[in-house]
Write an enzyme that holds these catalytic residues in place. Structure first.
Site, short mmCIF file in Angstrom:
data_model
loop_
_atom_site.label_atom_id
_atom_site.label_comp_id
_atom_site.label_asym_id
_atom_site.label_seq_id
_atom_site.Cartn_x
_atom_site.Cartn_y
_atom_site.Cartn_z
N GLU A 132 0.81 -1.22 0.00
CA GLU A 132 0.00 0.00 0.00
C GLU A 132 0.84 1.28 0.00
O GLU A 132 0.84 2.05 0.96
CB GLU A 132 -0.98 -0.01 1.17
CG GLU A 132 -1.96 -1.16 1.08
CD GLU A 132 -3.00 -1.17 2.17
OE1 GLU A 132 -4.00 -1.92 2.01
OE2 GLU A 132 -2.85 -0.45 3.18
N GLU A 171 -4.89 -8.36 -0.89
CA GLU A 171 -5.35 -8.12 0.48
C GLU A 171 -6.72 -7.47 0.50
O GLU A 171 -6.97 -6.50 -0.22
CB GLU A 171 -4.38 -7.22 1.24
CG GLU A 171 -4.79 -7.03 2.71
CD GLU A 171 -3.96 -5.97 3.42
OE1 GLU A 171 -2.72 -6.02 3.32
OE2 GLU A 171 -4.55 -5.09 4.07
#
Length: 436
Positions: A187, A276
């Site tokens: 991320e 995810e």
């Protein structure tokens, strides 16, 4: 975002700003071996749906698997029994074929997730790894908007960072785990508590350094599948040559943003993974029913509309996850197992009528000499669903059912007549059919 990513306080070390199986009852016969409608089940009224046509010869993406994350530093390791529950394929097990672990910045912590990674690999799962931060010596702080202590990888450390990822890969290999792939950064666009990367920085690293990494490379792992992170990679031939898996997370991503035309245009030879998510939230119990069916719909859309090749949950063992804290499979876990146990690595998704009725979702896969059909009925009524297989592929069908009182419960095997079979999909249920 559509949901909060804040996990309720649980009194343990965790990522900042982050996140009882019902006893199986007797089985219910829901299959009919003739083209006529199956008899009504104990779900009450049954409505008819359009025929779902399955074409095993019309292949789409190759499936790499389904799985979850283990992060020992934040929530503790899985026990030996929990590892077998997660990656075993028997009744009452999840059937996961993918494990994601962190790449710790500190070499002294590289063994934290090794036991679970080794057992997952022994049971046939592929292991991937994602870093949250480079080693502290490679990081500098900078001002990013109102954040005065934002972190980024120093530009003169790109080569050293690639070597760091290589060294972690080598450590695992020397200890019995061959990583399938390693990510550049978890991320990079939601990094208030870890390391930021701009799209230009990601492209630069991929162009100049990723080619030296001795395993497959995943990028960019945007938190919300934001295409401004991955478009520049796809549009840069040199960067794209040095990446193997376009990875994405789906936190708050609307279904309308699941398709990725640019990847279809330029991603030949690359893989597309969802690495995810938790869904629909991290606040509710994973045993809430029928809310857990939202997970089944989410996976369906990830496979059919986004055409991902992998689907990886956040923590494997969590109150909102596929495995409860007591090590038993949750209702959300049962929804995942309808895919994970039966759609194995190397299977290909094949064409199927995706929505033959309102609130009914159908996807199909081919591999191992079988055609696998996974259905989710989120409606309040049972649905009489006819399936027709192109070229009459198959002579028998076995099925498994999850509803309010059962988890992936075998429904037996019956025959197929003239390439068709008809099923009553109970209200608020998931079913998997294996056709041979």
């Amino acid at each position: 975002m559509a949901q909060s990513r804040q996990e309720p306080p649980r009194g343990e070390r965790r990522s900042p700003s982050r996140r009882a199986v019902l006893a199986t009852m007797g089985t219910l016969s829901v299959l009919a071996a003739t083209p006529s409608l199956a008899r009504a089940s104990d779900t009450g009224a049954v409505t008819a749906a359009a025929t779902a046509v399955i074409d095993p010869s019309a292949t789409r993406q190759t499936i790499r698997g389904f799985g979850g994350m283990s992060h020992t530093a934040w929530i503790g390791d899985l026990t030996a029994a929990q590892r077998d529950m997660a990656f075993g394929t028997g009744d009452g097990q999840l059937g996961f074929t993918l494990l994601r672990i962190p790449v710790p910045e500190d070499r002294a912590a590289w063994n934290r997730d090794l036991a679970t990674a080794k057992r997952a690999a022994e049971l046939g799962a592929a292991v991937i790894a994602s870093p949250w931060n480079p080693p502290a010596s490679m990081v500098e702080t900078f001002v990013r908007g109102s954040q005065t202590d934002a972190r980024r990888l120093r530009y003169d450390m790109y080569g050293a960072y690639a070597q760091h990822l290589n060294d972690f890969t080598t450590y695992l290999r020397n200890n019995g785990v061959n990583l399938y792939a390693v990510s550049v950064q978890n991320e990079p666009d939601y990094a208030h508590d870890w390391t930021w990367w701009t799209p230009a920085e990601m492209v630069r690293f991929l162009r100049e350094n990723a080619g030296s990494i001795g395993t497959r490379v995943i990028a960019p792992e945007s938190f919300q599948y934001l295409k401004n992170m991955s478009d520049p990679i796809l549009n840069d031939a040199t960067a794209l040559a040095n990446v193997d898996v376009i990875g994405a997370h789906l936190y708050g991503t609307p279904f309308a943003n699941f398709p990725y035309p640019l990847f279809k245009q330029k991603g030949a030879g690359k893989e597309l993974w969802m690495t995810e998510v938790y869904y629909p939230n991290s606040t509710d119990s994973a045993d809430l029913w029928p809310q857990a069916l939202d997970v089944g719909e989410h996976i369906h859309r990830a496979m059919v509309e986004a055409e991902f090749q992998a689907y990886i949950w956040w923590y494997i063992r969590r109150g909102y996850g596929p495995m409860r804290e007591d090590g038993r499979i949750s209702k959300r876990g049962a929804a995942m197992a309808h895919f994970a146990r039966f759609v194995r690595p190397g299977y290909a998704r094949v064409e199927a009528t995706a929505n033959p009725a309102t609130n009914v979702y159908v996807s199909a896969y081919r591999g191992g000499g079988a055609t696998v059909v996974v259905t989710v009925n989120k409606g309040a009524a049972g649905v009489s669903q006819q399936f027709t297989l192109a070229n009459r592929a198959g002579s028998s069908v076995a099925s498994w059912l999850t509803d309010a009182s059962r988890n992936v419960a075998s429904q037996g095997t019956t025959g197929i007549s003239n390439g068709s079979f008809t099923v009553t999909l109970p209200a608020r249920s998931a079913m998997t059919f294996v056709i041979r």
